[in-house]
Scaffold this active site. Structure first.
Site, PDB file in Angstrom:
ATOM      1  N   GLU A 144      26.659 -32.239 -23.174  1.00 24.19           N
ATOM      2  CA  GLU A 144      25.519 -33.148 -23.052  1.00 24.19           C
ATOM      3  C   GLU A 144      24.804 -33.101 -24.381  1.00 24.19           C
ATOM      4  O   GLU A 144      23.897 -32.311 -24.575  1.00 24.19           O
ATOM      5  CB  GLU A 144      24.631 -32.674 -21.889  1.00 24.19           C
ATOM      6  CG  GLU A 144      23.752 -33.751 -21.326  1.00 24.19           C
ATOM      7  CD  GLU A 144      22.441 -33.893 -22.083  1.00 24.19           C
ATOM      8  OE1 GLU A 144      22.473 -34.345 -23.245  1.00 24.19           O
ATOM      9  OE2 GLU A 144      21.395 -33.584 -21.495  1.00 24.19           O
ATOM     10  N   GLU A 153      22.255 -37.530 -31.825  1.00 23.30           N
ATOM     11  CA  GLU A 153      22.398 -36.079 -32.038  1.00 23.30           C
ATOM     12  C   GLU A 153      23.761 -35.728 -32.625  1.00 23.30           C
ATOM     13  O   GLU A 153      24.167 -34.573 -32.615  1.00 23.30           O
ATOM     14  CB  GLU A 153      22.208 -35.335 -30.707  1.00 23.30           C
ATOM     15  CG  GLU A 153      20.762 -35.042 -30.390  1.00 23.30           C
ATOM     16  CD  GLU A 153      20.585 -34.286 -29.073  1.00 23.30           C
ATOM     17  OE1 GLU A 153      21.535 -33.632 -28.601  1.00 23.30           O
ATOM     18  OE2 GLU A 153      19.482 -34.396 -28.509  1.00 23.30           O
TER      19      GLU A 153
HETATM   20  N1  SAH Z   1      24.118 -28.310 -22.040  1.00 21.88           N
HETATM   21  C1  SAH Z   1      22.731 -28.023 -21.816  1.00 21.88           C
HETATM   22  C2  SAH Z   1      21.857 -28.326 -23.032  1.00 21.88           C
HETATM   23  C3  SAH Z   1      21.900 -29.758 -23.514  1.00 21.88           C
HETATM   24  S1  SAH Z   1      20.822 -30.077 -24.875  1.00 21.88           S
HETATM   25  C4  SAH Z   1      22.270 -28.763 -20.590  1.00 21.88           C
HETATM   26  O1  SAH Z   1      22.932 -29.738 -20.234  1.00 21.88           O
HETATM   27  O2  SAH Z   1      21.253 -28.427 -20.008  1.00 21.88           O
HETATM   28  C5  SAH Z   1      21.955 -30.149 -26.181  1.00 21.88           C
HETATM   29  C6  SAH Z   1      22.191 -28.812 -26.859  1.00 21.88           C
HETATM   30  O3  SAH Z   1      23.353 -28.955 -27.637  1.00 21.88           O
HETATM   31  C7  SAH Z   1      21.099 -28.381 -27.816  1.00 21.88           C
HETATM   32  O4  SAH Z   1      20.756 -27.054 -27.507  1.00 21.88           O
HETATM   33  C8  SAH Z   1      21.731 -28.462 -29.203  1.00 21.88           C
HETATM   34  O5  SAH Z   1      21.285 -27.422 -30.049  1.00 21.88           O
HETATM   35  C9  SAH Z   1      23.198 -28.289 -28.880  1.00 21.88           C
HETATM   36  N2  SAH Z   1      24.184 -28.958 -29.740  1.00 21.88           N
HETATM   37  C10 SAH Z   1      24.242 -30.263 -30.096  1.00 21.88           C
HETATM   38  N3  SAH Z   1      25.377 -30.527 -30.761  1.00 21.88           N
HETATM   39  C11 SAH Z   1      26.059 -29.352 -30.834  1.00 21.88           C
HETATM   40  C12 SAH Z   1      27.319 -28.992 -31.388  1.00 21.88           C
HETATM   41  N4  SAH Z   1      28.086 -29.886 -31.989  1.00 21.88           N
HETATM   42  N5  SAH Z   1      27.696 -27.711 -31.292  1.00 21.88           N
HETATM   43  C13 SAH Z   1      26.919 -26.779 -30.690  1.00 21.88           C
HETATM   44  N6  SAH Z   1      25.720 -27.075 -30.134  1.00 21.88           N
HETATM   45  C14 SAH Z   1      25.300 -28.354 -30.206  1.00 21.88           C
END
Ligand code: SAH
Length: 724
Positions: A144, A153
């Site tokens: 996500e 993002e």
């Molecule tokens: N999966 C969790 C958090 C989603 S928010 C949930 O669904 O509740 C998105 C998170 O992904 C953020 O903490 C951000 O730091 C991380 N993120 C975004 N792209 C990323 C990547 N390519 N690799 C690792 N972390 C990533």
């Protein structure tokens, strides 16, 4: 450990040294992040959960192991759900170190630390192999990494890299795909947030002409995200059906393009001026397209109950994904039932749109349909709310009438000093006949904008000053001091006290007859019940049955360190109900300014009645007086208790969100302490319910708000000299 950091004081405009926690920035990022709101989004959580269940089952039905990779695990929510759904292995990566650390604590609290491997890295830095971060490639990806713009993002890079390096060929991805929808709209209401119009008052008396280059400017590519469902129905006209413009196959079967231009023909369903597209997206969570998560506004949302009084309340609420508005660089008049071309452009992180007549068809690509770039300075210098504020003819009428009246009273030779260069009030004064106008301004972008206006309107009698140039000699000639109390740099209502700070600085230099406008500022506050906004801050407790208390503790401590108790929110986007009488907190008389103000008052929730009021926050705003007229930065309609509230849209209000909803009796109290020092630009406000913890069952008691002790009030006053 504390460190000295530099920050700009919004009231004095001066850069000051401040002692802060050494990790202040990241604590502020955590405290202000929308993590909590995202985790309160139960529709999102449930749909991810179901789609994961299906994907794992599908792998097992095919006789394979289910090896799950969770990219951007955050608190670990999706990884834990995968483990609970019977995944054979789960690897979770997270790029933001404090979250990765928090995730490990949550895994332990939920006793799943043996089932999930956490890699504190960005997925694009991960390796697979015997010595790698993952021993083998995964065959299920759950992730996500979407924002309001879907790809902002970095989703395109994350998915592309994962398919190339971290996933098996026949993997299942949750979500499977996404579609971006747009709808072409006439929306004069939002257009005011994008372009400064020629400036009129409410009676359409013309006042200032906006320079051509500002009217022609392509605007800015920065997305305008907002709670679109809160727009009123009369504020926009739908000129097209919703149009699916971009499809993203996350499953890896169709490669993701990092740059593309797609041209789509559409039929205008109504006549009107195409100003903007409204944009939202849908995720297809499973491979069969049965679980769909929609971010549509209510009039296009599959779950909306359109017959109710407030259809916007009937769809799932979320703040971490809103809807977006894209302003056309060149608006176009559309005729009903005629065909038009919508040009949809996408690069790695963002989108933008053009609208054209079908006859103008061409095979130009992105070099022609460039990302909008501002060349008029307005979009670089001023936030959208500031632009909309200056376009507000009702307000302009109040300023202009008062200014006209003052100029008439002074007669010929009026000399005006405008203390806010980020408004155009000084230029209005010149147009209305002032002999000389001084504008206090030293910001080069603001100066450029004002000079362009002066050229376009042939204004020659305006001079710019810095604070140091406001000398005794000059000040004794000033007949009117004016200020639109809406500085482009101000976020919270009290940051506009910059006007009062400046008056205080210059007070000894004024002539006794100098007219001041505005001449009063009053602060108000009111207990409210937010229908949804509180979800961005209240503790999670459990989420899909998972204990999230380590995350709640992280947020709590970060809020303490980053001092993010009071925040600025545009309350027109966030429905709330009146749960107590609005009360006057503080009044400042510009003719009699004190250096310090200190208040410590308690207010009864209501004067009478016996209905229990559910309260989960406070709203704080100001009313500025210009003669007998008022300008509010808060309520636009004075409410009765229980009413839905209506807010001025062109400024943000001060908001305090409580940790939970407290049921209070009308005779219960809330308290407010204010400590302000106008010389040093300190303003501290503390607001809370009194003894709220007694109003909820003991079993539910959490750290209750602490009433302010006298020693804390003194600390709030820190630099204040004398309390009046
Ligand atoms: N999966 C969790 C958090 C989603 S928010 C949930 O669904 O509740 C998105 C998170 O992904 C953020 O903490 C951000 O730091 C991380 N993120 C975004 N792209 C990323 C990547 N390519 N690799 C690792 N972390 C990533």
């Amino acid at each position: 450990m504390s460190v000295f950091t530099q920050k700009k004081n919004p009231i004095t405009g001066k850069t000051e040294w401040d002692i802060q926690h050494e990790d202040y920035d990241y604590h502020q990022e955590i405290a202000r992040s929308s993590f909590a709101d995202m985790l309160h989004d139960s529709e999102r959580n449930r749909k991810y959960h179901r789609a994961l269940q299906k994907a794992i089952q599908k792998m097992h039905d095919a006789g394979k192991q289910a090896n799950v990779l969770d990219i951007g695990t955050g608190t670990g929510l999706l990884a834990i759900l995968a483990a609970r759904c019977g995944a054979d292995s789960v690897v979770a990566c997270e790029a933001f170190k404090p979250m990765a650390d928090c995730c490990i604590k949550i895994l332990k609290a939920n006793r799943v630390q043996d089932k999930i491997t956490v890699i504190p890295k960005r997925s694009t830095d991960m390796t697979v192999g015997e010595d790698g971060d993952m021993k083998q490639k995964a065959n299920i990806l759950v992730t996500e990494v979407f924002d309001t713009e879907l790809i902002g993002e970095g989703a395109l890079q994350t998915f592309t890299h994962a398919h190339e390096h971290l996933l098996e060929k026949d993997c299942i991805v949750v979500p499977d795909s996404a579609v971006i929808y747009v709808q072409v709209m006439e929306c004069t209401y939002l257009w005011k947030w994008n372009k400064l119009e020629n400036l009129y008052d409410e009676d359409l008396n013309f006042n200032l002409m906006t320079p051509e280059k500002m009217l022609d400017c392509a605007g800015t590519a920065a997305v305008h995200d907002l709670q679109m469902s809160q727009l009123r129905r009369h504020q926009f006209i739908e000129l097209s059906e919703p149009i699916p413009v971009f499809y993203y196959d996350w499953s890896g079967k169709i490669p993701l393009e990092k740059r593309r231009v797609v041209k789509q023909q559409f039929k205008a369903v109504d006549p009107g001026r195409a100003h903007v597209v409204f944009m939202w997206w849908e995720l297809n969570m499973d491979t069969e397209g049965k679980i769909i998560l929609s971010c549509a506004p209510w009039w296009c949302h599959p779950a909306a109950k359109v017959s109710g009084e407030y259809p916007q309340d009937s769809i799932p609420w979320r703040d971490h994904w809103m809807q977006a508005v894209y302003y056309f660089p060149r608006p176009l008049d559309l005729h009903r039932h005629h065909d038009y071309t919508l040009v949809c452009c996408q690069d790695e992180y963002s989108l933008w749109f053009y609208v054209e007549n079908v006859e103008d068809e061409n095979d130009f690509g992105m070099e022609y349909y460039q990302r909008p770039v501002c060349d008029c300075r307005i979009h670089m210098a001023w936030p959208r709310t500031h632009v909309a504020n200056l376009n507000d003819h009702v307000r302009n009428k109040i300023f202009l009438n008062q200014l006209k009246q003052q100029l008439m009273e002074v007669g010929n030779n009026a000399v005006v000093l405008d203390l806010n260069g980020s408004s155009l009030l000084g230029l209005f004064a010149s147009k209305l006949g002032a002999e000389t106008v001084y504008i206090l301004e030293d910001n080069s972008l603001n100066l450029g904008i004002l000079r362009d206006y002066m050229r376009a309107n042939r204004i020659k009698n305006v001079k710019f000053l810095t604070e140091e140039q406001v000398t005794d000699d000059l000040m004794k000639d000033i007949s009117i001091v004016t200020c639109n109390p809406n500085f482009s740099s101000a976020l919270l209502p009290w940051e506009n006290l910059k006007y009062v700070h400046l008056l205080y600085q210059f007070r000894k230099k004024f002539n006794t007859t100098t007219a001041l406008m505005p001449d009063f500022c009053t602060f108000y506050a009111m207990p409210v019940e937010f229908l949804d906004l509180h979800k961005i801050r209240i503790p999670l407790g459990k989420c899909e049955g998972i204990d999230m208390s380590p995350f709640d503790h992280l947020i709590e401590s970060s809020r303490g360190i980053s001092d993010a108790e009071l925040e600025a929110q545009p309350l027109w986007e966030y429905p709330c109900l009146c749960r107590g009488l609005p009360r006057k907190l503080l009044e400042l008389d510009m003719h009699d300014i004190n250096v310090t103000y200190a208040r410590n008052e308690s207010y009864q929730i209501a004067n009478d009645g016996d209905r229990v009021q559910p309260i989960n926050g406070f709203a704080i705003w100001t009313i500025w007086k210009f003669g007998i007229k008022q300008i509010t930065t808060g309520l636009t309609l004075w409410p009765l208790i229980g009413d839905r509230l209506y807010w001025e849209p062109y400024t943000r209000q001060g908001v305090k969100i409580l940790k939970q909803t407290y049921k209070m009796k009308p005779t219960d109290e809330w308290s407010c302490q204010i400590a302000a020092d106008l010389e040093t630009g300190q303003f501290n406000l503390n607001i809370d319910l009194v003894n709220a913890e007694r109003r909820i069952p003991a079993s539910k008691r959490r750290n209750s708000p602490v009433p302010l002790q006298p020693w804390r009030l003194r600390r709030l006053l820190r630099t204040s000299k004398t309390a009046n």
